[in-house]
Design a protein around this motif. Structure first.
Motif, PDB file in Angstrom:
ATOM      1  N   GLY A  10       0.826  -1.206   0.000  1.00  0.00           N
ATOM      2  CA  GLY A  10       0.000   0.000   0.000  1.00  0.00           C
ATOM      3  C   GLY A  10       0.853   1.245   0.000  1.00  0.00           C
ATOM      4  N   LEU A  11       0.189   2.362   0.290  1.00  0.00           N
ATOM      5  CA  LEU A  11       0.838   3.670   0.341  1.00  0.00           C
ATOM      6  C   LEU A  11       1.023   4.075   1.798  1.00  0.00           C
ATOM      7  CD1 LEU A  11       1.771   6.347  -0.994  1.00  0.00           C
ATOM      8  CD2 LEU A  11      -0.642   7.066  -0.937  1.00  0.00           C
ATOM      9  N   VAL A  12       2.232   4.488   2.134  1.00  0.00           N
ATOM     10  CA  VAL A  12       2.522   4.877   3.506  1.00  0.00           C
ATOM     11  C   VAL A  12       3.492   6.051   3.490  1.00  0.00           C
ATOM     12  CG1 VAL A  12       4.440   3.231   3.718  1.00  0.00           C
ATOM     13  CG2 VAL A  12       3.215   3.972   5.771  1.00  0.00           C
ATOM     14  N   GLN A  13       3.430   6.878   4.498  1.00  0.00           N
ATOM     15  CA  GLN A  13       4.363   7.996   4.601  1.00  0.00           C
ATOM     16  C   GLN A  13       5.718   7.516   5.121  1.00  0.00           C
ATOM     17  OE1 GLN A  13       2.388  10.966   7.057  1.00  0.00           O
ATOM     18  NE2 GLN A  13       1.682  12.051   5.220  1.00  0.00           N
ATOM     19  N   ALA A  14       6.735   8.251   4.786  1.00  0.00           N
ATOM     20  CA  ALA A  14       8.073   7.939   5.288  1.00  0.00           C
ATOM     21  C   ALA A  14       8.051   7.863   6.815  1.00  0.00           C
ATOM     22  CB  ALA A  14       9.070   8.979   4.819  1.00  0.00           C
ATOM     23  N   GLY A  15       8.730   6.848   7.336  1.00  0.00           N
ATOM     24  CA  GLY A  15       8.738   6.617   8.775  1.00  0.00           C
ATOM     25  C   GLY A  15       7.665   5.661   9.245  1.00  0.00           C
ATOM     26  N   GLN A  39      11.515  -4.913  -6.603  1.00  0.00           N
ATOM     27  CA  GLN A  39      11.944  -4.348  -7.880  1.00  0.00           C
ATOM     28  C   GLN A  39      11.311  -2.993  -8.076  1.00  0.00           C
ATOM     29  OE1 GLN A  39      11.366  -6.927 -11.262  1.00  0.00           O
ATOM     30  NE2 GLN A  39      12.965  -5.862 -12.405  1.00  0.00           N
ATOM     31  N   ALA A  40      12.164  -1.986  -8.168  1.00  0.00           N
ATOM     32  CA  ALA A  40      11.707  -0.630  -8.440  1.00  0.00           C
ATOM     33  C   ALA A  40      11.726  -0.392  -9.955  1.00  0.00           C
ATOM     34  CB  ALA A  40      12.610   0.369  -7.726  1.00  0.00           C
ATOM     35  N   PRO A  41      10.951   0.560 -10.441  1.00  0.00           N
ATOM     36  CA  PRO A  41      10.920   0.832 -11.887  1.00  0.00           C
ATOM     37  C   PRO A  41      12.315   1.112 -12.445  1.00  0.00           C
ATOM     38  CG  PRO A  41       9.145   1.990 -10.795  1.00  0.00           C
ATOM     39  CD  PRO A  41      10.004   1.408  -9.708  1.00  0.00           C
ATOM     40  N   GLY A  42      12.660   0.431 -13.518  1.00  0.00           N
ATOM     41  CA  GLY A  42      13.946   0.647 -14.168  1.00  0.00           C
ATOM     42  C   GLY A  42      15.129   0.012 -13.477  1.00  0.00           C
ATOM     43  N   LYS A  43      14.870  -0.753 -12.414  1.00  0.00           N
ATOM     44  CA  LYS A  43      15.969  -1.377 -11.672  1.00  0.00           C
ATOM     45  C   LYS A  43      15.829  -2.896 -11.692  1.00  0.00           C
ATOM     46  CE  LYS A  43      16.930   2.469  -8.550  1.00  0.00           C
ATOM     47  NZ  LYS A  43      17.148   2.868  -7.120  1.00  0.00           N
ATOM     48  N   GLU A  44      16.922  -3.576 -11.387  1.00  0.00           N
ATOM     49  CA  GLU A  44      16.894  -5.027 -11.306  1.00  0.00           C
ATOM     50  C   GLU A  44      16.233  -5.475 -10.004  1.00  0.00           C
ATOM     51  OE1 GLU A  44      20.958  -6.042 -13.870  1.00  0.00           O
ATOM     52  OE2 GLU A  44      20.805  -6.576 -11.752  1.00  0.00           O
ATOM     53  N   ASP A  90      12.436   2.688  -0.411  1.00  0.00           N
ATOM     54  CA  ASP A  90      11.882   1.343  -0.267  1.00  0.00           C
ATOM     55  C   ASP A  90      10.728   1.106  -1.246  1.00  0.00           C
ATOM     56  OD1 ASP A  90      12.269   1.702   3.276  1.00  0.00           O
ATOM     57  OD2 ASP A  90      13.557   0.552   1.916  1.00  0.00           O
ATOM     58  N   THR A  91      10.315   2.135  -1.949  1.00  0.00           N
ATOM     59  CA  THR A  91       9.221   2.013  -2.913  1.00  0.00           C
ATOM     60  C   THR A  91       9.588   1.019  -4.009  1.00  0.00           C
ATOM     61  OG1 THR A  91       8.409   4.257  -2.527  1.00  0.00           O
ATOM     62  CG2 THR A  91       7.867   3.246  -4.643  1.00  0.00           C
ATOM     63  N   ALA A  92       8.736   0.004  -4.194  1.00  0.00           N
ATOM     64  CA  ALA A  92       8.993  -1.046  -5.170  1.00  0.00           C
ATOM     65  C   ALA A  92       7.826  -2.022  -5.157  1.00  0.00           C
ATOM     66  CB  ALA A  92      10.282  -1.795  -4.829  1.00  0.00           C
ATOM     67  N   VAL A  93       7.845  -2.934  -6.124  1.00  0.00           N
ATOM     68  CA  VAL A  93       6.977  -4.109  -6.055  1.00  0.00           C
ATOM     69  C   VAL A  93       7.734  -5.172  -5.274  1.00  0.00           C
ATOM     70  CG1 VAL A  93       5.755  -5.889  -7.335  1.00  0.00           C
ATOM     71  CG2 VAL A  93       5.853  -3.544  -8.229  1.00  0.00           C
ATOM     72  N   TYR A  94       7.091  -5.712  -4.266  1.00  0.00           N
ATOM     73  CA  TYR A  94       7.713  -6.719  -3.418  1.00  0.00           C
ATOM     74  C   TYR A  94       7.179  -8.105  -3.791  1.00  0.00           C
ATOM     75  CZ  TYR A  94       9.899  -3.230  -0.458  1.00  0.00           C
ATOM     76  OH  TYR A  94      10.702  -2.204   0.016  1.00  0.00           O
ATOM     77  N   TYR A  95       8.114  -9.034  -3.952  1.00  0.00           N
ATOM     78  CA  TYR A  95       7.784 -10.396  -4.341  1.00  0.00           C
ATOM     79  C   TYR A  95       8.272 -11.377  -3.276  1.00  0.00           C
ATOM     80  CZ  TYR A  95       7.421  -8.381  -9.049  1.00  0.00           C
ATOM     81  OH  TYR A  95       7.085  -7.621 -10.139  1.00  0.00           O
ATOM     82  N   CYS A  96       7.471 -12.392  -2.990  1.00  0.00           N
ATOM     83  CA  CYS A  96       7.995 -13.489  -2.191  1.00  0.00           C
ATOM     84  C   CYS A  96       8.352 -14.634  -3.133  1.00  0.00           C
ATOM     85  CB  CYS A  96       7.021 -13.932  -1.116  1.00  0.00           C
ATOM     86  SG  CYS A  96       5.537 -14.738  -1.705  1.00  0.00           S
ATOM     87  N   ALA A  97       9.287 -15.451  -2.675  1.00  0.00           N
ATOM     88  CA  ALA A  97       9.791 -16.543  -3.500  1.00  0.00           C
ATOM     89  C   ALA A  97      10.142 -17.723  -2.617  1.00  0.00           C
ATOM     90  CB  ALA A  97      11.022 -16.085  -4.283  1.00  0.00           C
ATOM     91  N   VAL A 119       4.468  -1.487  -2.888  1.00  0.00           N
ATOM     92  CA  VAL A 119       4.706  -0.674  -1.695  1.00  0.00           C
ATOM     93  C   VAL A 119       5.187   0.693  -2.161  1.00  0.00           C
ATOM     94  CG1 VAL A 119       6.138  -0.362   0.359  1.00  0.00           C
ATOM     95  CG2 VAL A 119       5.214  -2.625  -0.195  1.00  0.00           C
ATOM     96  N   THR A 120       4.484   1.733  -1.745  1.00  0.00           N
ATOM     97  CA  THR A 120       4.849   3.098  -2.105  1.00  0.00           C
ATOM     98  C   THR A 120       5.025   3.913  -0.833  1.00  0.00           C
ATOM     99  OG1 THR A 120       3.588   2.937  -4.166  1.00  0.00           O
ATOM    100  CG2 THR A 120       4.204   5.143  -3.418  1.00  0.00           C
ATOM    101  N   VAL A 121       6.199   4.521  -0.693  1.00  0.00           N
ATOM    102  CA  VAL A 121       6.511   5.320   0.483  1.00  0.00           C
ATOM    103  C   VAL A 121       6.655   6.770   0.043  1.00  0.00           C
ATOM    104  CG1 VAL A 121       8.031   5.632   2.455  1.00  0.00           C
ATOM    105  CG2 VAL A 121       7.716   3.342   1.474  1.00  0.00           C
ATOM    106  N   SER A 122       5.804   7.625   0.559  1.00  0.00           N
ATOM    107  CA  SER A 122       5.836   9.038   0.188  1.00  0.00           C
ATOM    108  C   SER A 122       6.711   9.813   1.162  1.00  0.00           C
ATOM    109  CB  SER A 122       4.428   9.614   0.176  1.00  0.00           C
ATOM    110  OG  SER A 122       3.863   9.546   1.470  1.00  0.00           O
ATOM    111  N   SER A 123       7.333  10.865   0.644  1.00  0.00           N
ATOM    112  CA  SER A 123       8.229  11.665   1.482  1.00  0.00           C
ATOM    113  C   SER A 123       7.492  12.804   2.152  1.00  0.00           C
ATOM    114  CB  SER A 123       9.368  12.216   0.627  1.00  0.00           C
ATOM    115  OG  SER A 123       8.845  12.964  -0.435  1.00  0.00           O
TER     116      SER A 123
END
Length: 123
Positions: A10-15, A39-44, A90-97, A119-123
């Motif tokens: 979900g969306l959460v504020q920093a902290g 995995q964040a956009p544009g990253k591995e 920490d904003t990214a798509v989180y996957y379990c494996a 997971v989206t963390v706003s500043s």
């Protein structure tokens, strides 16, 4: 057969904090080491945390050490990721494996994957 389904993003504020869950509908959950990646956009895809099949050993990436905690409940076929003191990075798509044998931090070692939770963390 292992089928993993993540929830809790979900969306959460920093902290702030979030708790991710990953449920396995299979019957052999306790045979598998489990891990969380993100995995964040544009990253591995990046290793976050891992836990042995017995929960006796856990391992966290340096970037989340002291803030994130991985745990599992084999009776519920579920692995958790408690995330505290969240940061915008920490904003990214989180996957379990899941994988048989010892846990590792290499995503190519994992055979079974969930669909991911944002997971989206706003500043």
């Amino acid at each position: 057969q292992v089928q993993l389904v993540e929830s809790g993003g979900g969306l959460v504020q920093a902290g702030g904090s979030l708790r991710l869950s990953c449920a396995d509908s299979g019957r052999t959950f306790s045979n598998y080491a489990m891990a969380w990646f993100r995995q964040a956009p544009g990253k591995e895809r990046e290793f976050v945390s891992a836990i042995s099949w017995s929960a006796a050993v856990t391992y966290h990436a340096d970037s989340v050490k002291g803030r994130f905690t991985i745990s599992r409940d084999n009776a519920k076929n579920t692995v958790y990721l408690q995330m505290n003191s969240l940061k915008p990075e920490d904003t990214a798509v989180y996957y379990c494996a899941a994988r048989r044998g010892a846990y590792t931090g290499d995503p190519s070692d994992y055979v079974y994957w969930g669909q991911g939770t944002q997971v989206t963390v706003s500043s």
